[in-house]
Design an enzyme around this catalytic site. Structure first.
Site, PDB file in Angstrom:
ATOM      1  N   HIS A 107       0.809  -1.117   0.098  1.00  0.00           N
ATOM      2  CA  HIS A 107       0.033   0.015  -0.179  1.00  0.00           C
ATOM      3  C   HIS A 107       0.776   1.601   0.113  1.00  0.00           C
ATOM      4  O   HIS A 107       0.941   2.064  -0.924  1.00  0.00           O
ATOM      5  CB  HIS A 107      -0.877  -0.142   1.138  1.00  0.00           C
ATOM      6  CG  HIS A 107      -1.673   1.195   1.446  1.00  0.00           C
ATOM      7  ND1 HIS A 107      -2.739   1.747   0.320  1.00  0.00           N
ATOM      8  CD2 HIS A 107      -1.757   2.256   2.429  1.00  0.00           C
ATOM      9  CE1 HIS A 107      -2.974   2.925   1.241  1.00  0.00           C
ATOM     10  NE2 HIS A 107      -2.569   3.037   1.962  1.00  0.00           N
ATOM     11  N   HIS A 142       3.403   7.244   5.194  1.00  0.00           N
ATOM     12  CA  HIS A 142       1.903   7.852   5.771  1.00  0.00           C
ATOM     13  C   HIS A 142       1.197   7.005   6.593  1.00  0.00           C
ATOM     14  O   HIS A 142       0.542   7.603   7.427  1.00  0.00           O
ATOM     15  CB  HIS A 142       1.216   8.150   4.443  1.00  0.00           C
ATOM     16  CG  HIS A 142       0.388   7.008   4.065  1.00  0.00           C
ATOM     17  ND1 HIS A 142       0.850   6.166   2.839  1.00  0.00           N
ATOM     18  CD2 HIS A 142      -0.656   6.620   4.013  1.00  0.00           C
ATOM     19  CE1 HIS A 142      -0.072   5.356   2.608  1.00  0.00           C
ATOM     20  NE2 HIS A 142      -1.131   5.466   3.351  1.00  0.00           N
ATOM     21  N   GLU A 149       0.184   5.839  12.358  1.00  0.00           N
ATOM     22  CA  GLU A 149      -1.234   5.490  12.792  1.00  0.00           C
ATOM     23  C   GLU A 149      -1.344   3.994  12.900  1.00  0.00           C
ATOM     24  O   GLU A 149      -2.019   3.659  14.101  1.00  0.00           O
ATOM     25  CB  GLU A 149      -2.334   5.902  11.575  1.00  0.00           C
ATOM     26  CG  GLU A 149      -3.678   5.984  12.090  1.00  0.00           C
ATOM     27  CD  GLU A 149      -4.562   5.961  10.580  1.00  0.00           C
ATOM     28  OE1 GLU A 149      -4.169   6.295   9.569  1.00  0.00           O
ATOM     29  OE2 GLU A 149      -5.637   5.524  10.656  1.00  0.00           O
ATOM     30  N   ASP A 150      -0.653   3.323  12.152  1.00  0.00           N
ATOM     31  CA  ASP A 150      -0.885   1.758  12.410  1.00  0.00           C
ATOM     32  C   ASP A 150       0.437   1.054  12.954  1.00  0.00           C
ATOM     33  O   ASP A 150       0.440  -0.195  13.198  1.00  0.00           O
ATOM     34  CB  ASP A 150      -0.846   1.128  10.963  1.00  0.00           C
ATOM     35  CG  ASP A 150      -2.204   1.668  10.220  1.00  0.00           C
ATOM     36  OD1 ASP A 150      -3.096   2.175  10.922  1.00  0.00           O
ATOM     37  OD2 ASP A 150      -2.336   1.376   9.069  1.00  0.00           O
ATOM     38  N   ASP A 156      -3.357   8.179  -1.201  1.00  0.00           N
ATOM     39  CA  ASP A 156      -3.767   7.048  -0.449  1.00  0.00           C
ATOM     40  C   ASP A 156      -5.078   6.446  -0.610  1.00  0.00           C
ATOM     41  O   ASP A 156      -5.406   5.429  -0.885  1.00  0.00           O
ATOM     42  CB  ASP A 156      -3.482   7.633   1.256  1.00  0.00           C
ATOM     43  CG  ASP A 156      -4.038   6.724   2.199  1.00  0.00           C
ATOM     44  OD1 ASP A 156      -3.797   5.503   1.965  1.00  0.00           O
ATOM     45  OD2 ASP A 156      -4.777   7.008   3.183  1.00  0.00           O
ATOM     46  N   ASP A 179     -20.791  14.813 -25.875  1.00  0.00           N
ATOM     47  CA  ASP A 179     -19.391  14.603 -25.869  1.00  0.00           C
ATOM     48  C   ASP A 179     -19.057  13.030 -25.459  1.00  0.00           C
ATOM     49  O   ASP A 179     -18.165  12.889 -24.771  1.00  0.00           O
ATOM     50  CB  ASP A 179     -18.932  15.526 -25.013  1.00  0.00           C
ATOM     51  CG  ASP A 179     -19.468  15.698 -23.368  1.00  0.00           C
ATOM     52  OD1 ASP A 179     -20.616  14.916 -23.516  1.00  0.00           O
ATOM     53  OD2 ASP A 179     -19.088  16.327 -22.584  1.00  0.00           O
TER      54      ASP A 179
END
Ligand code: MN
Length: 736
Positions: A48, A72, A76-77, A139, A260
């Site tokens: 990821h 990133h 958090e994890d 993300d 279009d």
């Protein structure tokens, strides 16, 4: 599956080796931190952040942004702290990772409040450093691409959030490629059936026109070459599913009518070549009228620039042609990201005004707007722009959302122009304020320095800016009036005890007691009084020592005079909704009677004047609807005596006057005055002034008068001249 070496290959194309070395360290760090973690899909977690970083490298962003992409999720994890990241990768990367973590930490909920909060934080992060949002968007893109692995309820929530928040933000930042993919993915999960059905239809239509785009590409390329117009690239595509879906829904048309649906994109080296190419195309294929758009001269608010036209092909299928330069094309696909490109070891010019102006404005608005629902509502208008392009007389472009009116235009120029605008010359013709503007309109606002906004403008303005400016004005004005009224109310109450309100204000007594009602100062306390939230007596009790509050009796004469004029001070019989303590006065023009339909009107300094709903003063004059206030007769209140004048039309015969007065007496009613005369047409008129207790009573009298033989009609006279002093005359809006 993507590998770190793929990322390196991407980055190497534009980064020196020293930066690649940094990427490698970040990758190793991330791999260690996420070790053993697995995604819902069963893949190692590391895939990821790698995908996110790869997307950012694809946009050619700087090392800090790509490293932030790799890291990133570690805060958090995993157990990693922001401090640790700062130690290893410096403050810039730490700051970015922290920003992304903060956005991710917002608990998602469908409530508008949460959504507004979400937006707010995104906006703050964007203004802080736009790269935070770029990482977050990358993300989200990868999460959307792998959404199938999620349980159904989470899929729905994530897809909804994507279409409500992330796609619009990507759009506003001009990142159309990213926006397009996010939208189609979300559409697929949110409305799977509609998605599949449309996909099948589009596929069929595409088959039917197979080869057409290729043929056209070739033919157009040949024509342009023949005319020696340089072309960098010609590309054909069909419109994306979600945008077809929206178009069909919004315009209620059929797939065949989407002009279009098929598009050819021509990329040229210079602007001059764009126009040259357009000329050649129009020369060879008939353009469809009304479909030519010059976003070159007037870019969309999100920065998009291109020439658009639709032409008819030999097969009778319309095709849209988009012509732009390479630079514009990159801008169209990548938007703000194209300004963050890594250049010679330095970040490119990031403060592109187009985007930052929008960000700053939005932030400013969200600070003004307290109600989250309203904030979201406003933001949606700004985030889903369907613009019209209008011009000032000097040729300056003003882009406004679709359905914007003259008032929106006026506020787009300046707040004062908005406040004072009374109409506009649109293409030289005088038009009213609520006129909706169209593409290409030249708008000259007409102002009057004495003019002020009115509440009904809110019903037809579209832009957040206009709405907020009008509201701001109305609130200030309303408060001013409330203070005025509050002061009167307090003065009236104070007079009974011989207390001087002016002195209370000057000695800051009111300022001192204001906090007891949760308001910051004396002025706000007076306003609260005027709004009816606080009672005058309560305030007086707090402001003045109890021994001073001994009532001074009013002389009986004063009371009698007041009664005679219907000025019984606070009328016991009329209730003002939401404000018991307001000064209520029965209007002398119509003298409303108990039981009759009434309307209240806030006068300047005289409290609420109550009119009969049928009073011509209310209906005919330019009464400000904003000053109307709901009033009603209070039940159980003492019924008063009301003076009413009736006009009775009678046949010219003897004894009518006597018959009328006898009948009135017969229903127990006092006659104060009566007179009769005959006009040239030999019609008789009787004017009688009587004392009435309520509406029922009046109706009874009128009915019995109508029962007299020879009476033609009975009407309630409203002969008192219209009292214009209470009616602030305002210039008529619009026309002429
Ligand atoms: Mn993530």
């Amino acid at each position: 599956m993507i590998r770190f070496e793929d990322l390196v290959a991407r980055a190497q194309a534009y980064m020196p080796d020293s930066d690649i070395e940094l990427l490698r360290r970040a990758y190793v760090f991330s791999a260690l931190a996420h070790k053993g973690q697995v995604r819902q899909s069963g893949q190692p977690y590391l895939v990821h952040p790698l995908e996110v970083a790869y997307f950012l490298a694809d946009l050619r962003l700087d090392p800090a942004a790509i490293i932030a992409g790799l890291l990133h999720d570690v805060v958090e994890d995993t157990l990693t702290t922001v401090d640790r990241i700062q130690e290893l990768f410096g403050p810039e990367v730490a700051h970015l990772v922290e920003g992304v973590t903060k956005i991710s930490a917002i608990p998602f909920s469908t409530s508008e409040e949460r959504q507004a909060e979400n937006f707010r934080k995104m906006l703050l992060a964007m203004v802080d450093d736009i790269r935070v949002v770029l990482v977050k968007l990358a993300d989200r893109l990868h999460n959307m691409r792998t959404l199938a692995a999620m349980p159904d309820d989470r899929r729905q929530r994530i897809a909804r959030e994507t279409i409500d928040i992330y796609a619009p933000i990507a759009n506003r930042l001009g990142m159309s490629r990213l926006k397009n993919e996010l939208e189609d993915l979300a559409f697929h999960y949110l409305e799977p059936e509609a998605y599949e059905a449309l996909k099948a239809r589009v596929e069929r239509r595409r088959k039917a026109t197979e080869g057409l785009l290729d043929d056209l590409k070739r033919a157009m390329g040949a024509k342009l070459k023949e005319a020696q117009v340089p072309v960098a690239e010609i590309d054909g595509r069909s419109k994306r599913l979600y945008s077809i879906h929206l178009k069909l829904k919004r315009q209620k048309i059929d797939l065949e009518q989407v002009y279009d649906f098929l598009a050819i994109r021509i990329i040229t080296p210079s602007v001059k070549d764009c126009y040259a190419a357009l000329g050649i195309i129009h020369h060879s294929w008939p353009p469809i009228p009304g479909r030519i758009k010059d976003f070159l001269a007037t870019p969309r608010p999100n920065g998009y620039q291109s020439l658009h036209t639709s032409v008819m092909t030999t097969k009778g299928v319309p095709v849209e042609v988009q012509i732009r330069t390479e630079e514009m094309h990159r801008q169209a696909e990548e938007g703000i990201a194209s300004h963050w490109k890594y250049k010679e070891g330095r970040v490119g010019a990031a403060n592109d005004e187009r985007y930052f102006q929008w960000l700053r404005q939005t932030l400013e608005w969200q600070q003004e707007v307290r109600d989250p629902q309203e904030f979201i509502q406003n933001l949606k208008v700004d985030l889903y722009p369907d613009e019209v392009y209008t011009f000032t007389p000097k040729g300056q472009v003003k882009s406004l959302p679709r359905d914007a009116t003259v008032v929106d235009f006026a506020y787009a120029i300046h707040t004062d122009v908005g406040h004072q605008c009374i109409g506009a010359r649109v293409n030289g013709k005088m038009m009213p304020l609520r006129t909706r503007l169209k593409n290409g309109d030249i708008v000259e606002i007409v102002t009057n320095a004495k003019h002020r906004p009115s509440r009904d403008w809110l019903n037809h303005v579209i832009t957040t800016r206009a709405r907020n400016r009008i509201k701001g004005y109305l609130h200030a004005e309303e408060k001013e009036r409330a203070v005025e009224l509050g002061t009167k109310l307090l003065e009236k109450e104070a007079r009974r005890f011989g207390v001087n309100v002016k002195a209370l204000i000057e000695q800051k007594v009111l300022d001192g007691i204001a906090p007891e009602w949760g308001v910051p100062n004396g002025v706000d306390l007076l306003a609260a009084l005027g709004y009816g939230r606080v009672g005058a007596r309560q305030v007086l009790t707090k402001a003045v020592p109890a021994e001073q509050l001994t009532e001074k009796k009013e002389s009986p004469v004063t009371t009698a005079v007041k009664r005679a004029f219907g000025l019984g001070g606070r009328s016991d019989s009329i209730k003002v909704s939401g404000a018991d303590d307001m000064l209520v006065v029965r209007a002398r023009c119509c003298n409303p009677i108990h039981g009759e339909r009434i309307v209240g009107y806030i006068t300047r300094g005289k409290g609420v004047s109550v009119h009969s709903a049928a009073c011509p003063n209310v209906t005919n004059l330019l009464y400000d609807p904003e000053r109307r206030i709901d009033v009603e007769w209070s039940t159980g209140a003492k019924q008063g005596q009301y003076t009413v004048r009736l006009t009775v039309e009678v046949e010219d015969r003897k004894g009518m006057l006597a018959a009328v007065s006898a009948k009135i007496a017969a229903v127990n009613t006092n006659i104060l005055d009566i007179e009769a005369r005959t006009d040239e047409d030999r019609r008789g008129w009787i004017r009688v002034t009587i004392e009435i207790s309520d509406m029922k009573h009046l109706e009874k009298v009128m009915k019995s008068l109508r029962g007299i033989a020879g009476v033609v009609s009975v009407d309630r006279a409203r002969a008192v001249p219209l009292d214009l002093s209470q009616t602030a005359q305002r210039p008529a809006t619009g026309s002429r």
